[in-house]
Design an enzyme around this catalytic site. Structure first.
Site, PDB file in Angstrom:
ATOM      1  N   TYR A  63     -34.134 -66.003  56.584  1.00  0.00           N
ATOM      2  CA  TYR A  63     -35.655 -66.307  56.965  1.00  0.00           C
ATOM      3  C   TYR A  63     -35.935 -65.961  58.377  1.00  0.00           C
ATOM      4  O   TYR A  63     -36.700 -65.227  58.818  1.00  0.00           O
ATOM      5  CB  TYR A  63     -35.829 -67.684  56.586  1.00  0.00           C
ATOM      6  CG  TYR A  63     -37.505 -67.992  56.844  1.00  0.00           C
ATOM      7  CD1 TYR A  63     -38.537 -67.715  56.305  1.00  0.00           C
ATOM      8  CD2 TYR A  63     -37.775 -68.706  57.969  1.00  0.00           C
ATOM      9  CE1 TYR A  63     -39.722 -67.941  56.031  1.00  0.00           C
ATOM     10  CE2 TYR A  63     -39.202 -69.208  58.031  1.00  0.00           C
ATOM     11  CZ  TYR A  63     -40.045 -68.771  57.061  1.00  0.00           C
ATOM     12  OH  TYR A  63     -41.294 -69.175  57.489  1.00  0.00           O
ATOM     13  N   LYS A  71     -38.405 -63.095  60.110  1.00  0.00           N
ATOM     14  CA  LYS A  71     -39.602 -63.452  60.976  1.00  0.00           C
ATOM     15  C   LYS A  71     -39.160 -62.864  62.398  1.00  0.00           C
ATOM     16  O   LYS A  71     -40.292 -62.366  62.875  1.00  0.00           O
ATOM     17  CB  LYS A  71     -39.651 -64.869  61.090  1.00  0.00           C
ATOM     18  CG  LYS A  71     -40.106 -65.529  59.793  1.00  0.00           C
ATOM     19  CD  LYS A  71     -41.372 -65.137  59.231  1.00  0.00           C
ATOM     20  CE  LYS A  71     -41.946 -65.800  58.046  1.00  0.00           C
ATOM     21  NZ  LYS A  71     -43.047 -65.417  57.377  1.00  0.00           N
ATOM     22  N   SER A  77     -42.574 -67.198  62.511  1.00  0.00           N
ATOM     23  CA  SER A  77     -42.001 -68.458  62.563  1.00  0.00           C
ATOM     24  C   SER A  77     -41.380 -68.574  64.009  1.00  0.00           C
ATOM     25  O   SER A  77     -40.772 -67.653  64.575  1.00  0.00           O
ATOM     26  CB  SER A  77     -41.031 -68.650  61.286  1.00  0.00           C
ATOM     27  OG  SER A  77     -40.582 -69.824  61.509  1.00  0.00           O
TER      28      SER A  77
END
Length: 258
Positions: free
Chosen positions: A162, A166, A149
């Site tokens: 998150y 990533k 991401s």
């Protein structure tokens, strides 16, 4: 979601892919792109019914589904085993399964939640890579694509766990690309906001406003990532490994000076 009829399906490519977290969203878009070029595909997901529905839409004669939790090692082994039983090979692995259960500042983050994010987003990807390597790729070659991401390569306020996971996916890509060469190419894709249920909270009710920040004037759709994954698992990318392809509608262009 597009449903292909038997008459519309292309000739078989001879290649087989395993796509994790593919009952909907980006994973489904990737599986759809691979089926459209003639690959046979195993998709995974947590929900049995959603997975069955995705298999039917993609084409049950070329796609199988294996339900389970991505971080479960037994599920990882079973998914690869079923792929080998059904299709006799597993050329490509697309690690897409992921979670983001927390929204808030890092200073107040529950560490157990952070551990869950890493377990699902990173450790599971390593586990699947180990399984496909041992089952087929070590002796026969292939490609791995990790869905990272843009949150992993720039600050990501309120989705810090998150973003950290990533960033780890990007580094996992480098590590595996180095170790698995020359037999297996390993690359990553770093999308910006893609219109999926997973990312809905980032644009719901304000899609036009969110899209206005992108030089290309729109948010991403799963097909954008599917096309990138198809390229990175094709012969056209045969001299590419260890790279992270940013697919972001140009949003990073807004980070310049002035």
């Amino acid at each position: 979601m597009t449903v292909m009829t038997a008459q519309e399906l292309p000739p078989l490519s001879g290649k087989v892919a395993l796509v994790t977290g593919a009952s909907r969203g980006i994973g489904y878009g990737v599986a759809e792109a691979l089926v459209a070029r003639g690959d046979r595909v195993c998709i995974t997901g947590r929900g049995e019914e959603a997975l069955k529905e995705a298999v039917e839409k993609l084409g049950a004669d070329r796609v199988i589904g294996v339900a389970g939790k991505a971080h479960d090692e037994a599920h990882q082994a079973l998914a690869v085993e079923r792929t080998m039983e059904a299709f006799g090979r597993v050329d490509h692995l697309i690690n897409n399964a992921g979670t983001n259960p927390v929204f808030g500042p890092m200073a107040e983050m529950d560490l157990n939640v952070a551990r869950k994010v890493f377990e699902t987003n990173v450790i599971s990807a390593l586990g699947f890579a180990q399984q496909t390597w041992k089952a087929w790729q070590k002796d026969n070659g292939g490609a791995i694509v990790n869905i990272a991401s843009v949150a992993g390569i720039a600050p990501s306020p309120f989705i810090g766990a998150y973003g950290m996971s990533k960033a780890a996916m990007v580094n996992l890509t480098l590590q595996l690309a180095h170790e698995f060469a020359p037999r297996v190419r390993v690359n990553a894709i770093a999308p910006a906001v893609v219109k999926t249920k997973f990312a809905q909270a980032l644009y719901e009710g304000r899609e036009a406003e969110a899209a206005a920040a992108y030089p290309l004037g729109r948010l991403g759709v799963p097909e954008d990532i599917g096309g990138a994954a198809a390229f990175l698992t094709s012969d056209q990318s045969d001299w590419i490994t260890g790279q992270t392809l940013v697919v972001d509608g140009g949003i990073f262009l807004n980070a310049g000076v002035g």
